[in-house]
Design a protein around this motif. Structure first.
Motif, PDB file in Angstrom:
ATOM      1  N   ALA A 101      96.487  -1.450  33.577  1.00  0.00           N
ATOM      2  CA  ALA A 101      95.203  -0.953  32.427  1.00  0.00           C
ATOM      3  C   ALA A 101      95.377   0.510  31.822  1.00  0.00           C
ATOM      4  N   ASP A 102      96.730   0.306  31.128  1.00  0.00           N
ATOM      5  CA  ASP A 102      96.839   1.980  30.966  1.00  0.00           C
ATOM      6  C   ASP A 102      95.852   2.006  29.478  1.00  0.00           C
ATOM      7  N   VAL A 103      95.663   3.370  29.274  1.00  0.00           N
ATOM      8  CA  VAL A 103      95.236   3.458  27.635  1.00  0.00           C
ATOM      9  C   VAL A 103      96.104   4.395  26.854  1.00  0.00           C
ATOM     10  N   ASP A 104      96.213   3.670  25.258  1.00  0.00           N
ATOM     11  CA  ASP A 104      97.621   4.094  24.439  1.00  0.00           C
ATOM     12  C   ASP A 104      96.771   4.657  23.598  1.00  0.00           C
ATOM     13  N   GLY A 105      96.843   5.451  22.389  1.00  0.00           N
ATOM     14  CA  GLY A 105      96.842   5.170  21.274  1.00  0.00           C
ATOM     15  C   GLY A 105      95.595   4.560  20.590  1.00  0.00           C
ATOM     16  N   GLY A 106      94.776   4.663  21.653  1.00  0.00           N
ATOM     17  CA  GLY A 106      93.474   3.478  20.845  1.00  0.00           C
ATOM     18  C   GLY A 106      93.506   2.085  21.686  1.00  0.00           C
ATOM     19  N   TYR A 107      94.716   1.826  22.513  1.00  0.00           N
ATOM     20  CA  TYR A 107      94.765   0.722  22.946  1.00  0.00           C
ATOM     21  C   TYR A 107      94.799   0.635  23.994  1.00  0.00           C
ATOM     22  N   LEU A 108      94.106  -0.369  24.815  1.00  0.00           N
ATOM     23  CA  LEU A 108      93.696  -1.290  26.269  1.00  0.00           C
ATOM     24  C   LEU A 108      94.984  -1.817  26.926  1.00  0.00           C
ATOM     25  N   TYR A 109      96.492  -1.440  27.172  1.00  0.00           N
ATOM     26  CA  TYR A 109      97.235  -2.210  27.678  1.00  0.00           C
ATOM     27  C   TYR A 109      97.023  -3.263  29.519  1.00  0.00           C
ATOM     28  N   GLY A 110      97.762  -4.419  29.281  1.00  0.00           N
ATOM     29  CA  GLY A 110      97.275  -5.103  30.233  1.00  0.00           C
ATOM     30  C   GLY A 110      97.490  -6.616  29.984  1.00  0.00           C
ATOM     31  N   VAL A 368      94.554  -4.562  23.577  1.00  0.00           N
ATOM     32  CA  VAL A 368      93.710  -4.655  22.765  1.00  0.00           C
ATOM     33  C   VAL A 368      92.662  -3.278  22.608  1.00  0.00           C
ATOM     34  N   LEU A 369      92.151  -3.464  21.168  1.00  0.00           N
ATOM     35  CA  LEU A 369      91.729  -1.531  20.855  1.00  0.00           C
ATOM     36  C   LEU A 369      90.463  -1.540  21.949  1.00  0.00           C
ATOM     37  N   LEU A 370      90.203   0.186  21.718  1.00  0.00           N
ATOM     38  CA  LEU A 370      89.053  -0.376  23.348  1.00  0.00           C
ATOM     39  C   LEU A 370      87.946  -0.035  22.252  1.00  0.00           C
ATOM     40  N   ASP A 371      88.113   0.731  21.021  1.00  0.00           N
ATOM     41  CA  ASP A 371      86.666   0.042  20.337  1.00  0.00           C
ATOM     42  C   ASP A 371      86.339  -1.520  19.140  1.00  0.00           C
ATOM     43  N   ASP A 372      87.540  -2.132  19.007  1.00  0.00           N
ATOM     44  CA  ASP A 372      87.248  -4.026  19.124  1.00  0.00           C
ATOM     45  C   ASP A 372      86.521  -4.412  20.167  1.00  0.00           C
ATOM     46  N   ILE A 373      86.672  -3.653  21.205  1.00  0.00           N
ATOM     47  CA  ILE A 373      85.787  -4.151  22.389  1.00  0.00           C
ATOM     48  C   ILE A 373      84.009  -3.493  22.382  1.00  0.00           C
TER      49      ILE A 373
END
Length: 391
Positions: A101-110, A368-373
């Motif tokens: 669940a890394d956060v990088d560049g405004g995205y949550l990865y995983g 996924v973009l955090l803002d999109d969540i």
């Protein structure tokens, strides 16, 4: 949207992002029972902390189903929010921890960020915000979560619907990734297994047996050519695809059996029965050409397509909500299969709508973009409030 509900959604934004990360850190591959249970526990705890009643039941096969509801004192529209907590296995292309669940560049990865833990977290946020406002004046909003969608929902949602039905629900939103644009439907599929039986023999004495491999290969070629022709037609009919072929165990023996599988995608309006009849006819023609061999055809899986009327209250509510959170809206269609098919088949008009790029689902760069969540949560909230106001 009422100011109280809008404010409640804003208050839960941080907890929804945190929940998404917690869900992603659960490696809930469909076959990993413990990890699936862990993800459901995270979701249950998040909802129960707000006083929402959560029930986890099990099918005869042992698959868990989570159900949570927020309802009002009066009768009204009943809305179903539906998703799955399981994810596909991890491929080898990941450059980071797929469950970190890394956060990088405004995205949550995983794994599972797109498909579809971000959508689930957005649903949970809507229930939590609605609960904090005292619930709807009438009607209800229910969250229903299964744990085997990625393998066809055969142990979870399908038997759940067979046992309980969904007749109480007026509308449903399936939170699969759609880039925040409402998708009116999705394709279905048929999985078919074809068997050709011959007679085993030593490869050095081929005349002593009946080799099913070239016979099955001939049928594969015939069906494959039919699929290629279908792909070129202007009707956009979905071709069949030969996906597996199995025969024998060692190179110096003739196998007694050859088996291959077919994936046939379905558009809304396609007749699965007619397609199956065509396949049976093709197998029957092969049997006439090769009377010494035995042929069999088994339908392994039916997944119906679905399509929502774009003029329905649900489609229009989702469209205007999507426009409010993105600045533009357009209806789309999901080329993959998902649980919306089974909701629709059970009689609940369903729209597919969630955060995340569907092209990133199941990839080694899933994110996924955090803002999109949070945008998705606000969009869901707006659509839900609109639908609850319909008498």
């Amino acid at each position: 949207m009422t100011s109280a509900f809008a404010a409640a959604l804003t208050r839960v934004e941080g907890s929804v992002l945190d929940l998404t990360g917690r869900l992603v850190r659960c490696p809930s591959i469909t076959s990993d029972t413990a990890a699936v249970e862990s993800a459901l526990t995270e979701l249950s705890s998040y909802l129960a902390d707000s006083g929402i009643e959560v029930d986890v039941s099990r099918s005869a096969a042992g698959a868990p189903m989570l159900r949570a509801r927020v309802s009002g004192p009066g009768e009204g529209v009943n809305i179903l929010l539906q998703g799955h907590v399981d994810v596909v296995p991890v491929d080898e292309g990941w450059q980071r921890d797929p469950f970190g669940a890394d956060v990088d560049g405004g995205y949550l990865y995983g794994r599972g960020t797109c498909d579809m833990k971000a959508g689930l977290a957005g649903f949970a946020g809507v229930l939590r915000a609605l609960q904090s406002c005292g619930g709807p004046r009438r009607g209800s909003v229910t969250l229903l979560v299964d744990a085997d969608e990625e393998t066809g929902s055969d142990s979870g949602l399908i038997p759940y619907i067979a046992k309980h039905g969904l007749s109480e629900y007026d509308w449903a939103i399936c939170g699969e990734p759609t880039g925040l644009q409402p998708f009116l439907g999705n394709r279905g599929l048929l999985w078919v297994s074809v068997t050709v039986r011959g007679c085993a023999a030593h490869a050095g004495i081929p005349g002593a047996g009946l080799n099913p491999v070239p016979v099955a290969a001939e049928l594969v070629t015939d069906l494959g050519a039919k699929g290629e022709r279908a792909e070129q037609t202007p009707t956009e009919s979905n071709p069949l695809t030969i996906t597996t072929f199995h025969a024998g165990t060692v190179p110096n023996s003739i196998a007694d059996t050859a088996v291959f599988t077919i994936d046939r995608r379905l558009q809304p309006g396609d007749s699965a029965d007619a397609i199956i009849d065509d396949l049976r006819a093709a197998v029957a023609r092969a049997a006439q050409r090769h009377p010494s061999f035995e042929f069999g055809l088994d339908v392994v899986k039916r997944w119906p397509p679905c399509l929502l009327d774009e003029n329905s209250d649900l489609a229009q509510a989702a469209y205007h909500a999507a426009d409010s959170i993105t600045g533009h809206a357009s209806f789309g269609f999901d080329e993959a299969c998902n649980d919306a098919s089974f909701l629709s088949e059970a009689g609940v008009p369903t729209i597919i709508w969630g955060p995340g790029d569907p092209a990133l689902a199941h990839t080694s760069d899933e994110r996924v973009l955090l803002d999109d969540i949070t945008r998705a949560m606000h969009g869901y909230g707006r659509a839900v409030e609109t639908l609850l106001s319909v008498t």
